[in-house]
Design a protein around this motif. Structure first.
Motif, mmCIF file in Angstrom:
data_model
loop_
_atom_site.group_PDB
_atom_site.id
_atom_site.type_symbol
_atom_site.label_atom_id
_atom_site.label_comp_id
_atom_site.label_asym_id
_atom_site.label_seq_id
_atom_site.Cartn_x
_atom_site.Cartn_y
_atom_site.Cartn_z
ATOM 1 N N GLY A 59 0.847 -1.182 0.000
ATOM 2 C CA GLY A 59 0.000 0.000 0.000
ATOM 3 C C GLY A 59 0.880 1.227 0.000
ATOM 4 N N GLY A 60 0.368 2.291 -0.488
ATOM 5 C CA GLY A 60 1.173 3.492 -0.488
ATOM 6 C C GLY A 60 0.334 4.727 -0.690
ATOM 7 N N CYS A 61 0.860 5.839 -0.215
ATOM 8 C CA CYS A 61 0.219 7.130 -0.391
ATOM 9 C C CYS A 61 1.231 8.071 -1.012
ATOM 10 C CB CYS A 61 -0.189 7.714 0.972
ATOM 11 S SG CYS A 61 -1.448 6.791 1.854
ATOM 12 N N THR A 62 0.787 8.799 -2.008
ATOM 13 C CA THR A 62 1.603 9.835 -2.624
ATOM 14 C C THR A 62 0.725 11.047 -2.818
ATOM 15 O OG1 THR A 62 2.885 8.174 -3.822
ATOM 16 C CG2 THR A 62 3.046 10.438 -4.608
ATOM 17 N N ALA A 63 1.239 12.214 -2.414
ATOM 18 C CA ALA A 63 0.482 13.453 -2.540
ATOM 19 C C ALA A 63 1.338 14.501 -3.222
ATOM 20 C CB ALA A 63 0.028 13.938 -1.165
ATOM 21 N N GLU A 64 0.716 15.297 -4.054
ATOM 22 C CA GLU A 64 1.397 16.387 -4.737
ATOM 23 C C GLU A 64 1.828 17.436 -3.716
ATOM 24 O OE1 GLU A 64 -0.148 19.953 -7.545
ATOM 25 O OE2 GLU A 64 -0.662 17.936 -8.221
ATOM 26 N N SER A 65 2.937 18.050 -3.966
ATOM 27 C CA SER A 65 3.440 19.102 -3.095
ATOM 28 C C SER A 65 2.435 20.258 -3.058
ATOM 29 C CB SER A 65 4.771 19.626 -3.607
ATOM 30 O OG SER A 65 5.098 20.851 -2.996
ATOM 31 N N PRO A 66 2.085 20.745 -1.857
ATOM 32 C CA PRO A 66 1.202 21.920 -1.788
ATOM 33 C C PRO A 66 1.869 23.168 -2.333
ATOM 34 C CG PRO A 66 1.940 21.276 0.412
ATOM 35 C CD PRO A 66 2.437 20.234 -0.538
ATOM 36 N N VAL A 67 3.185 23.182 -2.437
ATOM 37 C CA VAL A 67 3.919 24.304 -3.004
ATOM 38 C C VAL A 67 3.683 24.378 -4.515
ATOM 39 C CG1 VAL A 67 6.248 25.213 -3.420
ATOM 40 C CG2 VAL A 67 5.667 24.255 -1.197
ATOM 41 N N ALA A 68 3.545 23.209 -5.142
ATOM 42 C CA ALA A 68 3.389 23.144 -6.591
ATOM 43 C C ALA A 68 2.019 23.573 -7.067
ATOM 44 C CB ALA A 68 3.676 21.725 -7.089
ATOM 45 N N GLY A 69 1.033 23.456 -6.225
ATOM 46 C CA GLY A 69 -0.282 23.705 -6.747
ATOM 47 C C GLY A 69 -1.081 24.648 -5.992
#
Length: 136
Positions: free
Chosen positions: A126-136
Protein backbone atom coordinates in the motif's frame (compact mmCIF):
# COMPACT_ATOMS: atom_id res chain seq x y z
CA UNK A 1 7.78 53.95 -47.03
CA UNK A 2 9.32 50.49 -47.02
CA UNK A 3 12.03 51.77 -44.71
CA UNK A 4 9.45 53.15 -42.24
CA UNK A 5 7.44 49.92 -42.33
CA UNK A 6 10.58 47.84 -41.78
CA UNK A 7 11.61 50.04 -38.81
CA UNK A 8 8.12 49.73 -37.30
CA UNK A 9 8.11 45.93 -37.70
CA UNK A 10 11.57 45.69 -36.12
CA UNK A 11 10.46 47.89 -33.21
CA UNK A 12 7.40 45.71 -32.59
CA UNK A 13 9.53 42.55 -32.78
CA UNK A 14 12.08 43.93 -30.30
CA UNK A 15 9.29 45.04 -27.93
CA UNK A 16 7.66 41.58 -28.17
CA UNK A 17 10.96 39.88 -27.48
CA UNK A 18 11.58 42.09 -24.44
CA UNK A 19 8.09 41.34 -23.10
CA UNK A 20 8.58 37.63 -23.70
CA UNK A 21 11.91 37.59 -21.90
CA UNK A 22 10.39 39.49 -18.97
CA UNK A 23 7.57 36.95 -18.73
CA UNK A 24 10.07 34.06 -18.88
CA UNK A 25 12.22 35.69 -16.24
CA UNK A 26 9.20 36.05 -13.94
CA UNK A 27 8.24 32.40 -14.50
CA UNK A 28 11.79 31.27 -13.70
CA UNK A 29 11.75 33.39 -10.53
CA UNK A 30 8.48 31.75 -9.45
CA UNK A 31 9.86 28.24 -10.08
CA UNK A 32 13.04 29.07 -8.16
CA UNK A 33 10.99 30.36 -5.23
CA UNK A 34 8.77 27.25 -5.27
CA UNK A 35 11.79 24.93 -5.39
CA UNK A 36 13.34 26.62 -2.35
CA UNK A 37 10.11 26.78 -0.32
CA UNK A 38 9.66 24.03 2.29
CA UNK A 39 6.58 22.37 3.67
CA UNK A 40 5.97 19.87 6.45
CA UNK A 41 3.93 16.67 6.33
CA UNK A 42 3.24 13.91 8.80
CA UNK A 43 3.09 10.31 7.62
CA UNK A 44 0.93 7.87 9.59
CA UNK A 45 0.84 4.12 9.04
CA UNK A 46 -1.42 1.69 10.88
CA UNK A 47 -2.25 -1.95 10.39
CA UNK A 48 -0.71 -5.28 11.22
CA UNK A 49 2.18 -7.41 9.95
CA UNK A 50 3.95 -4.54 8.19
CA UNK A 51 7.53 -5.50 7.29
CA UNK A 52 8.89 -2.10 6.30
CA UNK A 53 8.00 1.48 5.52
CA UNK A 54 9.72 3.56 2.87
CA UNK A 55 9.14 7.31 2.62
CA UNK A 56 10.39 10.57 1.15
CA UNK A 57 12.29 12.12 4.04
CA UNK A 58 13.33 15.40 2.44
CA UNK A 59 16.72 14.54 0.96
CA UNK A 60 17.63 14.30 -2.68
CA UNK A 61 16.25 16.31 -5.57
CA UNK A 62 12.63 17.23 -6.25
CA UNK A 63 12.26 14.68 -9.03
CA UNK A 64 14.66 12.17 -7.44
CA UNK A 65 13.86 12.18 -3.73
CA UNK A 66 15.99 10.17 -1.34
CA UNK A 67 14.02 7.20 -0.03
CA UNK A 68 14.37 6.50 3.69
CA UNK A 69 13.35 3.17 5.20
CA UNK A 70 12.28 1.69 8.53
CA UNK A 71 12.34 -2.11 8.99
CA UNK A 72 9.85 -3.85 11.29
CA UNK A 73 8.26 -0.60 12.48
CA UNK A 74 6.34 -0.40 15.72
CA UNK A 75 2.71 0.33 14.86
CA UNK A 76 1.03 2.74 14.74
CA UNK A 77 3.95 4.55 13.10
CA UNK A 78 4.17 8.32 12.68
CA UNK A 79 6.90 10.53 11.21
CA UNK A 80 6.95 14.28 10.47
CA UNK A 81 9.32 15.41 7.72
CA UNK A 82 10.17 18.66 5.97
CA UNK A 83 10.10 18.46 2.19
CA UNK A 84 11.28 21.02 -0.31
CA UNK A 85 9.67 22.61 -3.34
CA UNK A 86 7.79 20.38 -5.73
CA UNK A 87 8.98 17.14 -4.08
CA UNK A 88 5.90 14.95 -3.56
CA UNK A 89 5.09 13.53 -0.15
CA UNK A 90 5.13 9.72 -0.27
CA UNK A 91 4.97 6.86 2.21
CA UNK A 92 5.01 3.20 1.15
CA UNK A 93 4.36 0.53 3.79
CA UNK A 94 5.06 -3.03 2.63
CA UNK A 95 3.79 -6.30 4.10
CA UNK A 96 4.11 -9.93 3.01
CA UNK A 97 2.15 -12.31 5.23
CA UNK A 98 0.39 -15.57 4.26
CA UNK A 99 -2.30 -14.89 6.89
CA UNK A 100 -3.09 -11.58 5.31
CA UNK A 101 -2.19 -8.08 6.26
CA UNK A 102 -3.87 -4.75 6.73
CA UNK A 103 -2.34 -1.41 5.89
CA UNK A 104 -3.61 2.14 6.14
CA UNK A 105 -1.42 5.12 5.34
CA UNK A 106 -2.11 8.83 5.62
CA UNK A 107 -0.31 11.99 4.62
CA UNK A 108 -1.25 15.02 6.71
CA UNK A 109 -0.42 18.65 5.88
CA UNK A 110 -1.38 21.48 8.25
CA UNK A 111 -3.74 19.20 10.15
CA UNK A 112 -5.63 18.07 7.04
CA UNK A 113 -5.42 14.57 5.52
CA UNK A 114 -4.32 15.15 1.92
CA UNK A 115 -4.01 11.45 1.00
CA UNK A 116 -5.21 8.20 2.55
CA UNK A 117 -5.13 4.60 1.28
CA UNK A 118 -6.01 1.21 2.79
CA UNK A 119 -5.39 -2.33 1.58
CA UNK A 120 -5.75 -5.95 2.68
CA UNK A 121 -4.32 -9.06 1.14
CA UNK A 122 -1.72 -11.79 0.91
CA UNK A 123 1.02 -9.48 -0.35
CA UNK A 124 0.33 -5.82 0.16
CA UNK A 125 2.26 -2.82 -1.00
CA UNK A 126 0.00 0.00 0.00
CA UNK A 127 1.17 3.49 -0.49
CA UNK A 128 0.22 7.13 -0.39
CA UNK A 129 1.60 9.84 -2.62
CA UNK A 130 0.48 13.45 -2.54
CA UNK A 131 1.40 16.39 -4.74
CA UNK A 132 3.44 19.10 -3.09
CA UNK A 133 1.20 21.92 -1.79
CA UNK A 134 3.92 24.30 -3.00
CA UNK A 135 3.39 23.14 -6.59
CA UNK A 136 -0.28 23.70 -6.75
Amino acid sequence: MKRTLRAAVCSVAVAGLALGLTACSEAVDQVDKAVDETYEVTYEVTGKNIDSIEFHGGGGKAMEPKIESVSKPELPWKKTVTLRGIMPAAVMPVAADPEGSQITCKIIHKGKVIEEQSTKGLVSAGGCTAESPVAG
